[in-house]
Each structure stands twice: as C-alpha cells, then as structure tokens.
Design an enzyme around this catalytic site. Structure first.
Site, PDB file in Angstrom:
ATOM      1  CB  SER A 174      44.888 -11.831  40.796  1.00  0.00           C
ATOM      2  OG  SER A 174      44.067 -10.878  41.436  1.00  0.00           O
ATOM      3  CG  HIS A 237      42.891 -12.196  37.023  1.00  0.00           C
ATOM      4  ND1 HIS A 237      43.495 -10.966  36.893  1.00  0.00           N
ATOM      5  CD2 HIS A 237      42.030 -12.078  38.068  1.00  0.00           C
ATOM      6  CE1 HIS A 237      43.014 -10.144  37.811  1.00  0.00           C
ATOM      7  NE2 HIS A 237      42.124 -10.791  38.542  1.00  0.00           N
TER       8      HIS A 237
END
Length: 290
Positions: A174, A237
């Site tokens: 991610s 993230h």
C-alpha cells in the site's frame, strides 16, 4: 477561354503533393499512447510526449513487482502448511518478509514487507490499483522514475509505521501504491486548468472514492473488526501518499526534463532524507517496541 482554364488548373494544388503530406494512419500503439497521454498528462505536454512515445522499454518495473507480490501470496496461500487466503496468521507472521517491530533490526523487512499481503482482498486491491495506474505512468515516465516513487512510498510507509504505530506489524504494498496515487493526484490537481474540466473532476472523484474506501476498510480492520489473526498497521497508506504528493509530484511533473536539474526534486529528497534519518535514530534509541 482555354488559356484561362489552363491558368486556373495551374493554381490547383498538386494532388500527389497532398497525398505525400497526409499523415499516416494511426496504429493501435499510437491510439494507446494518445489515450494514455489524455489520462496522465496536461494538454501542453501531450504533443511532446506523442512525438517520442514508444513502448520501449515496456513497463517492466511495475509488472515485475506485481508478479513477485502475487507469487509470494500464492506461496503462502497454497503451499504453506497454514494456508492463508483471508487473513494474516501464523505462516505469514513468521515470514522473513513481514515487518515486525521485534524484528526491526533485520533492515530488509522495511522493504520486503511489500511482498506479503493479509488476504486475497488485500492483494487484489493493491495489484489492481498499481497495474491500472502504474502501467500508464511507467509508459510515460519510464521504470527508473516509477521505481523511485514506488520505493520511496514503501520505505516511507514502513518507517512511519515504526514511529507512529510502533507496536504493530506491517504487510502489503500500500505504501508504494499510495505513492503512485499521491503523485498522480497532485498532478491532476495542479494542472486542473489544462485538462477538460469534467474529465479532471471525474479523475479527482475516482481517486477520492478509491482512497476513501481503501483507508476506511483498513481502519475498520484495525479498530472495529473482531476477526481472528494479527492486527497490522495502516500508517503506510498515509506516509506513502505523502511521499507521492512530494517526490512523486516532482517526478511526474517533469517527464520531458532532466530531473537532476530540478531544484524541487532536491528539496523533496532532502526532506525525505531528513525523515528517514529521524526514523532510523528513533528506532535505534527511542522506540518503545521490544
């Protein structure tokens, strides 16, 4: 009358010359590059790209990384004794790839964690995003630039997680995916006036929807879900997105220029290096993790 007709014929354009000046028909490859330029680049840069566009080298980096991540997932989901299709469990937890706070002295884990994913939903989401966005970006900017942005997101993600969520493990690509999204998002935002307004709004809404859904699912899995298995951090993230919005934006905004001569690039690199040094020192001297 005949003389006037002959003179008028002399003024007619030469049909053979017209045929010579006609542009050759567009090939399938040309149409692909034209579509990619519409998605990736602002209007004032598309002609420059199309003049030199080619498929050499092909998008090797993003395809190779995706194949490697899929291969590692299949290994842990199919061939390991603890087959793990849905969630993170014993087999992956003991993997030499995963980032774990109690194993952080094994420095390769700060990068190799991107190879391991916490279930089939996790791997499908990351692969879909990085292939759909990464292949067009790599065709425009080439593999060395995409690799720089992607790995900056991966390393930044693990280091940020080790500082701000130091007690949890970390898996998945991610950080790298969000670095690509962050760089692309900033370019769409900054060059909004050079794009078809509705098309630009559509792209921004798509990015916000995808990111909001993915981050929402990560927060749900982190704080609300009572599923069995180990909890993992979601900080990568945000850190990957910030790396993309800084380094990624700089790299993606000068595809036809020498990146080394761009002062914005060195400013971003200096800021990134300062964060890396701080995170390394934090892990060595200040981390509460075991």
């Amino acid at each position: 009358m005949e003389l006037e007709a002959m003179n008028s014929r002399e003024d007619w354009p030469d049909e053979t010359e017209e045929a010579k000046t006609e542009s050759p028909p567009k090939t399938c490859c040309d149409k692909i590059h034209e579509t990619i330029s519409n998605w990736i680049l602002p209007t004032n840069q598309r002609d420059t790209y199309l003049e030199r566009a080619n498929c050499l080298p092909p998008p090797i980096f993003i395809i190779s990384v995706s194949i490697a991540e899929l291969a590692v997932f299949i290994y842990y989901a199919v061939w390991m004794p603890q087959k793990q299709w849905i969630t993170l469990d014993t087999g992956v937890w003991n993997s030499p790839f995963i980032y774990r706070p109690d194993k952080r002295e094994e420095a390769w884990r700060f990068i190799s964690y991107m190879m391991v994913h916490a279930g089939v939903q996790h791997i499908i989401g990351n692969l879909a995003l990085q292939l759909l966005l990464g292949i067009p970006l790599e065709l425009v900017h080439k593999g060395h630039r995409i690799g720089l942005v992607y790995l900056a997101g991966v390393i930044g993600g693990s280091l940020a997680s080790s500082v701000f969520d130091s007690g949890l493990a970390l898996v998945g690509a991610s950080g790298g995916v969000y670095a690509l999204i962050g760089g692309y998002f900033m370019n769409v935002l900054v060059n909004f006036k050079d794009m078809i307004p509705l098309f630009g709004i559509f792209r921004i809404l798509v990015i916000i929807t995808i990111v909001g859904t993915d981050v929402g699912f990560a927060l749900y899995r982190r704080y609300i879900s009572h599923e069995t298995g180990q909890k993992v951090s979601f900080v990568a993230h945000f850190a990957g997105g910030l790396a993309g919005m800084s380094i990624g934006y700089t790299v993606f905004s000068c595809f036809d220029k020498n990146l080394i001569k761009d002062p914005r690039f060195w400013i971003c690199i200096a800021a990134y290096a300062a964060f890396v040094i701080f995170a390394v020192l934090f892990n060595i001297f200040l981390s509460p993790a075991p």
